[in-house]
Scaffold this motif. Structure first.
Motif, PDB file in Angstrom:
ATOM      1  N   MET A  72      23.444 -34.532  11.137  1.00  0.00           N
ATOM      2  CA  MET A  72      22.671 -35.707  10.352  1.00  0.00           C
ATOM      3  C   MET A  72      21.064 -35.234  10.522  1.00  0.00           C
ATOM      4  SD  MET A  72      25.000 -37.738   9.690  1.00  0.00           S
ATOM      5  CE  MET A  72      24.252 -39.231   9.345  1.00  0.00           C
ATOM      6  N   LYS A  73      20.318 -35.729   9.437  1.00  0.00           N
ATOM      7  CA  LYS A  73      19.054 -35.832   9.444  1.00  0.00           C
ATOM      8  C   LYS A  73      18.624 -37.296   9.500  1.00  0.00           C
ATOM      9  CE  LYS A  73      18.953 -33.412   5.663  1.00  0.00           C
ATOM     10  NZ  LYS A  73      18.877 -32.566   4.276  1.00  0.00           N
ATOM     11  N   TYR A  74      17.325 -37.167   9.947  1.00  0.00           N
ATOM     12  CA  TYR A  74      16.672 -38.569  10.139  1.00  0.00           C
ATOM     13  C   TYR A  74      14.951 -38.573   9.282  1.00  0.00           C
ATOM     14  CZ  TYR A  74      20.352 -38.505  13.384  1.00  0.00           C
ATOM     15  OH  TYR A  74      21.721 -38.522  13.927  1.00  0.00           O
ATOM     16  N   TYR A  75      14.850 -39.612   8.714  1.00  0.00           N
ATOM     17  CA  TYR A  75      13.490 -39.662   8.105  1.00  0.00           C
ATOM     18  C   TYR A  75      12.915 -41.152   8.243  1.00  0.00           C
ATOM     19  CZ  TYR A  75      14.565 -35.338   5.638  1.00  0.00           C
ATOM     20  OH  TYR A  75      14.945 -33.958   5.261  1.00  0.00           O
ATOM     21  N   LEU A  76      11.609 -41.349   8.542  1.00  0.00           N
ATOM     22  CA  LEU A  76      10.852 -42.162   8.205  1.00  0.00           C
ATOM     23  C   LEU A  76      10.249 -41.931   6.943  1.00  0.00           C
ATOM     24  CD1 LEU A  76       8.302 -44.266  10.497  1.00  0.00           C
ATOM     25  CD2 LEU A  76       7.891 -43.446   8.298  1.00  0.00           C
ATOM     26  N   CYS A  77      10.508 -42.944   5.851  1.00  0.00           N
ATOM     27  CA  CYS A  77       9.926 -42.824   4.615  1.00  0.00           C
ATOM     28  C   CYS A  77       9.051 -43.936   4.383  1.00  0.00           C
ATOM     29  CB  CYS A  77      11.095 -42.984   3.662  1.00  0.00           C
ATOM     30  SG  CYS A  77      11.994 -41.469   3.591  1.00  0.00           S
ATOM     31  N   LYS A  78       7.927 -43.680   3.892  1.00  0.00           N
ATOM     32  CA  LYS A  78       6.870 -44.439   3.505  1.00  0.00           C
ATOM     33  C   LYS A  78       6.583 -44.666   2.128  1.00  0.00           C
ATOM     34  CE  LYS A  78       2.216 -45.827   5.071  1.00  0.00           C
ATOM     35  NZ  LYS A  78       0.969 -45.315   6.069  1.00  0.00           N
ATOM     36  N   PHE A  79       6.705 -45.984   1.564  1.00  0.00           N
ATOM     37  CA  PHE A  79       6.604 -46.154  -0.005  1.00  0.00           C
ATOM     38  C   PHE A  79       5.113 -46.585   0.051  1.00  0.00           C
ATOM     39  CE2 PHE A  79       5.907 -49.378  -3.209  1.00  0.00           C
ATOM     40  CZ  PHE A  79       6.118 -48.554  -4.304  1.00  0.00           C
ATOM     41  N   ILE A  80       4.343 -45.758  -0.586  1.00  0.00           N
ATOM     42  CA  ILE A  80       2.891 -46.034  -0.891  1.00  0.00           C
ATOM     43  C   ILE A  80       2.696 -46.658  -2.229  1.00  0.00           C
ATOM     44  CG2 ILE A  80       0.537 -45.093  -1.108  1.00  0.00           C
ATOM     45  CD1 ILE A  80       2.032 -44.666   1.730  1.00  0.00           C
ATOM     46  N   PRO A  81       2.487 -47.802  -2.401  1.00  0.00           N
ATOM     47  CA  PRO A  81       2.057 -48.684  -3.633  1.00  0.00           C
ATOM     48  C   PRO A  81       0.823 -47.880  -4.424  1.00  0.00           C
ATOM     49  CG  PRO A  81       1.686 -49.976  -1.811  1.00  0.00           C
ATOM     50  CD  PRO A  81       2.064 -48.784  -1.222  1.00  0.00           C
ATOM     51  N   PRO A  82       0.640 -48.135  -5.668  1.00  0.00           N
ATOM     52  CA  PRO A  82      -0.343 -47.564  -6.512  1.00  0.00           C
ATOM     53  C   PRO A  82      -1.691 -48.211  -6.150  1.00  0.00           C
ATOM     54  CG  PRO A  82       0.911 -49.262  -7.930  1.00  0.00           C
ATOM     55  CD  PRO A  82       1.603 -49.099  -6.368  1.00  0.00           C
ATOM     56  N   ARG A  83      -1.844 -49.229  -5.406  1.00  0.00           N
ATOM     57  CA  ARG A  83      -3.091 -49.832  -5.143  1.00  0.00           C
ATOM     58  C   ARG A  83      -2.872 -50.824  -3.834  1.00  0.00           C
ATOM     59  NH1 ARG A  83      -0.967 -51.694  -9.558  1.00  0.00           N
ATOM     60  NH2 ARG A  83      -0.449 -54.047  -9.537  1.00  0.00           N
ATOM     61  N   PRO A  84      -4.011 -50.808  -3.182  1.00  0.00           N
ATOM     62  CA  PRO A  84      -4.193 -51.387  -1.833  1.00  0.00           C
ATOM     63  C   PRO A  84      -3.563 -52.883  -1.875  1.00  0.00           C
ATOM     64  CG  PRO A  84      -6.117 -50.325  -1.707  1.00  0.00           C
ATOM     65  CD  PRO A  84      -5.455 -50.225  -3.279  1.00  0.00           C
ATOM     66  N   ASP A  85      -3.960 -53.665  -2.977  1.00  0.00           N
ATOM     67  CA  ASP A  85      -3.567 -55.132  -3.108  1.00  0.00           C
ATOM     68  C   ASP A  85      -2.433 -55.320  -3.820  1.00  0.00           C
ATOM     69  OD1 ASP A  85      -4.690 -54.366  -5.554  1.00  0.00           O
ATOM     70  OD2 ASP A  85      -6.010 -55.866  -5.733  1.00  0.00           O
ATOM     71  N   PHE A  86      -1.436 -54.422  -4.225  1.00  0.00           N
ATOM     72  CA  PHE A  86      -0.409 -54.229  -4.959  1.00  0.00           C
ATOM     73  C   PHE A  86       0.590 -55.525  -4.744  1.00  0.00           C
ATOM     74  CE2 PHE A  86       4.026 -52.761  -5.527  1.00  0.00           C
ATOM     75  CZ  PHE A  86       4.249 -52.679  -6.918  1.00  0.00           C
ATOM     76  N   LEU A  87       0.777 -55.590  -3.570  1.00  0.00           N
ATOM     77  CA  LEU A  87       1.770 -56.966  -3.187  1.00  0.00           C
ATOM     78  C   LEU A  87       1.200 -58.195  -3.593  1.00  0.00           C
ATOM     79  CD1 LEU A  87       2.859 -56.167   0.478  1.00  0.00           C
ATOM     80  CD2 LEU A  87       4.076 -55.788  -1.719  1.00  0.00           C
ATOM     81  N   VAL A  88      -0.054 -58.378  -4.010  1.00  0.00           N
ATOM     82  CA  VAL A  88      -0.704 -59.778  -4.659  1.00  0.00           C
ATOM     83  C   VAL A  88      -1.154 -59.591  -6.234  1.00  0.00           C
ATOM     84  CG1 VAL A  88      -1.227 -60.582  -2.195  1.00  0.00           C
ATOM     85  CG2 VAL A  88      -2.861 -59.164  -3.652  1.00  0.00           C
ATOM     86  N   THR A  89      -0.996 -58.430  -6.390  1.00  0.00           N
ATOM     87  CA  THR A  89      -1.610 -58.341  -7.836  1.00  0.00           C
ATOM     88  C   THR A  89      -0.357 -57.563  -8.806  1.00  0.00           C
ATOM     89  OG1 THR A  89      -2.450 -56.092  -7.463  1.00  0.00           O
ATOM     90  CG2 THR A  89      -3.977 -57.966  -7.146  1.00  0.00           C
ATOM     91  N   MET A  90       0.666 -57.416  -8.506  1.00  0.00           N
ATOM     92  CA  MET A  90       1.747 -56.996  -9.278  1.00  0.00           C
ATOM     93  C   MET A  90       1.783 -57.779 -10.634  1.00  0.00           C
ATOM     94  SD  MET A  90       5.149 -56.294  -6.749  1.00  0.00           S
ATOM     95  CE  MET A  90       5.011 -57.843  -6.039  1.00  0.00           C
TER      96      MET A  90
END
Length: 98
Positions: A1-19
């Motif tokens: 087995m292989k294990y990873y921490l994957c981090k999704f980096i959005p296109p801009r810091p305020d992405f969650l409130v400006t989508m």
């Protein structure tokens, strides 16, 4: 087995409130895709991180040795629509409550 921490980096810091409406739709597809991987037991856990410097997503993967993490994350609908990118961080092992 292989294990990873994957981090999704959005296109801009305020992405969650400006989508945009399109980005919101793709994020719903993103969540459904990760839930599908969770049901297939390829992901152990996933969720958003509300970092004051800019939110991002985290997923913990446990995959077979013959599986490719980049193939799995590149199939994510948010990535297929050109929004943000993933970082892949290999882990030596992953222990979790079952």
């Amino acid at each position: 087995m292989k294990y990873y921490l994957c981090k999704f980096i959005p296109p801009r810091p305020d992405f969650l409130v400006t989508m945009s409406a399109d980005e919101q739709a793709w994020m719903k597809q993103h969540g459904a895709y990760l839930n599908e991987l969770l049901a297939q037991e390829l992901i152990v856990a996933h969720g958003p991180v509300l970092d004051p410097a800019g939110g991002y997503g985290v997923s913990l993967f446990q995959i077979a040795d013959d599986q490719d993490i980049a193939t799995l994350t590149s199939a994510d609908p948010i990535i297929k629509n050109g929004v943000g990118h993933y970082e892949h961080h290999p882990m030596l092992h992953l222990k979790f409550r079952g």
